[in-house]
Design a protein around this motif. Structure first.
Motif, PDB file in Angstrom:
ATOM      1  N   LEU A  45     -53.246  96.171 176.470  1.00 12.20           N
ATOM      2  CA  LEU A  45     -53.511  96.596 175.096  1.00 12.20           C
ATOM      3  C   LEU A  45     -54.436  97.809 175.019  1.00 12.20           C
ATOM      4  N   GLU A 301     -44.903  84.235 166.721  1.00  9.46           N
ATOM      5  CA  GLU A 301     -44.281  85.482 166.261  1.00  9.46           C
ATOM      6  C   GLU A 301     -44.844  85.919 164.905  1.00  9.46           C
ATOM      7  N   LEU A 304     -47.469  88.640 165.006  1.00  5.70           N
ATOM      8  CA  LEU A 304     -46.979  90.025 165.070  1.00  5.70           C
ATOM      9  C   LEU A 304     -46.769  90.570 163.657  1.00  5.70           C
ATOM     10  N   ARG A 305     -46.176  89.751 162.803  1.00  9.19           N
ATOM     11  CA  ARG A 305     -45.928  90.151 161.408  1.00  9.19           C
ATOM     12  C   ARG A 305     -47.245  90.356 160.672  1.00  9.19           C
ATOM     13  N   ALA A 308     -48.614  93.724 161.591  1.00  9.15           N
ATOM     14  CA  ALA A 308     -47.876  94.805 160.925  1.00  9.15           C
ATOM     15  C   ALA A 308     -48.297  94.920 159.464  1.00  9.15           C
ATOM     16  N   ASN A 336     -50.952  89.245 169.708  1.00  6.41           N
ATOM     17  CA  ASN A 336     -49.814  89.557 168.839  1.00  6.41           C
ATOM     18  C   ASN A 336     -50.254  90.278 167.565  1.00  6.41           C
ATOM     19  N   THR A 339     -51.001  93.914 168.717  1.00  4.18           N
ATOM     20  CA  THR A 339     -49.803  94.704 169.043  1.00  4.18           C
ATOM     21  C   THR A 339     -48.943  94.901 167.802  1.00  4.18           C
ATOM     22  N   GLY A 340     -48.901  93.900 166.925  1.00  3.68           N
ATOM     23  CA  GLY A 340     -48.183  94.057 165.653  1.00  3.68           C
ATOM     24  C   GLY A 340     -48.783  95.175 164.819  1.00  3.68           C
ATOM     25  N   GLU A 342     -50.331  97.814 166.077  1.00  4.27           N
ATOM     26  CA  GLU A 342     -50.132  99.113 166.751  1.00  4.27           C
ATOM     27  C   GLU A 342     -48.699  99.613 166.668  1.00  4.27           C
ATOM     28  N   GLN A 343     -47.721  98.685 166.482  1.00  6.60           N
ATOM     29  CA  GLN A 343     -46.315  99.107 166.531  1.00  6.60           C
ATOM     30  C   GLN A 343     -45.874  99.822 165.257  1.00  6.60           C
TER      31      GLN A 343
END
Ligand code: SP5
Ligand code: ZN
Length: 343
Positions: A45, A301, A304-305, A308, A336, A339-340, A342-343
């Motif tokens: 990360l 999961e 991750l959302r 975002a 998660n 990374t969510g 950063e994406q």
């Protein structure tokens, strides 16, 4: 994103907390930070750096000087009275109508005076661990000030239940509030704190209750049913110039991502409308379905959302670790979110 982490977190390792009428092993334990660190390294990360020491001044911007003095000597005072073989836990508290005019001389009296639960043992290393966590959050705030888009304070013990002059809920120093105040003192005109821990961030709410320059938004289990029980209701909106700068979004036991995402969208809209220069994100992952002390139903999961959605707010963001007690899955869930984002 840069990750700030100190091994000194390990110095907070309480034996037991009072839960369901019994002393049980502490849920808030060193293995939590270790698994988050391992996952961050596994997914690459970002660089992991040590916090820089910031001393007591930024702590005094948020906490009562008498309270900080108590925290620094509490373990030694406890040992003088009870010996070093037992962790320090409080035994009794004031109820409304009982006098709170004097700070007791007795260490047992002061433990009760400055706390609100029996789940938060003070140990030999509590002060050093707690200050290392605050230093991690402060170092993260420094990074935002230097222009980073994000940073993650991988710290423990957590902070969001700690108020101006009280500890509890595994928290001693309010790392997120200390970082938010540091951002204000460093030139940010308005700062927002978004708390996604399963539990209401009662300490952060109390610290910024009468502040119009720091917006506090918390998404959490309804305090009618859940710890910390006595605050976190939707009708708590702040006072004085802070009236309207506190937003509690309460959700029922059993909440899944569908309902959670709607609350998160309301939170994001309020933060955008506030016009903050920076966001401090109190990141608890105890909303996870597998959490042993909590009752929401997010799956891995969903984190991750969540990341975002936080990125969608569009602000420089300092993530500060709070709760999350399903240790085996905590690394994945926390990473998660990041990374969510950063994406
Ligand atoms: C930072 C943070 O997440 N602190 C949370 C502190 C919660 N402590 C009280 C937990 C009470 C759990 N009781 C239900 C246990 C299920 N048997
Ligand atoms: Zn929590």
């Amino acid at each position: 994103m840069i990750v700030i982490h100190s091994e000194e977190h390990r110095l907070q390792a309480g034996r037991s907390e009072l839960n369901d009428g019994q002393l049980v092993p502490c849920y808030e334990k060193p293995a939590r930070a270790d698994i988050v660190r391992a996952r961050i390294e596994a997914v690459g990360l970002g660089p992991i750096v040590e916090p820089t020491r910031h001393g007591i001044a930024p702590l005094e911007r948020v906490h009562d000087a008498g309270y900080l003095g108590f925290l620094q000597t509490a373990w030694d005072d406890w040992v003088a009275e009870h010996g070093a073989d037992i962790d320090a836990l409080p035994l009794n508290w004031v109820a409304p109508g009982m006098s709170r005019r004097r700070v007791p001389r007795s260490i047992d009296g002061r433990l009760g005076f400055y706390s609100f639960d029996a789940g938060t043992p003070i140990t030999a290393g509590t002060w050093r661990a707690a200050t290392s966590a605050a230093d991690s959050a402060l170092t993260g705030a420094d990074r935002l000030r230097a222009g980073d888009r994000s940073a993650f304070a991988l710290c423990r013990p957590p902070g969001h239940h700690a108020g101006h002059a009280f500890y509890g809920g595994y928290c001693f120093l309010n790392n997120a509030a200390i970082a938010a105040q540091s951002l204000r003192d460093g030139g940010a005109a308005r700062v927002a704190v978004l708390d996604v821990d399963y539990h209401h961030g009662n300490g952060t709410q109390e610290i910024f209750w009468e502040r119009g320059d720091v917006l506090f938004v918390s998404i959490h289990a309804d305090p009618a049913d859940e710890f910390p029980y006595f605050c976190g209701h939707a009708d708590e909106t702040g006072a004085g110039v802070g009236d309207g700068a506190n937003l509690n979004l309460t959700l029922p036991w059993g909440t899944d991502w569908n309902a959670y995402a709607q609350a998160l969208a309301v939170a994001a809209a309020r933060i955008r409308e506030f016009g903050a220069d920076a966001l401090v994100l109190s990141l608890g992952a105890d909303t996870y379905g597998g959490d042993p002390i909590s009752r929401f139903r997010l799956v891995s999961e969903d984190f991750l959302r969540m990341g975002a959605a936080i990125a969608g707010i569009g602000l420089p963001t300092l993530f500060v670790l709070e709760g999350g007690y399903a240790v085996d899955d905590l690394g994945v869930n926390v990473a998660n979110v990041l990374t969510g984002f950063e994406q």
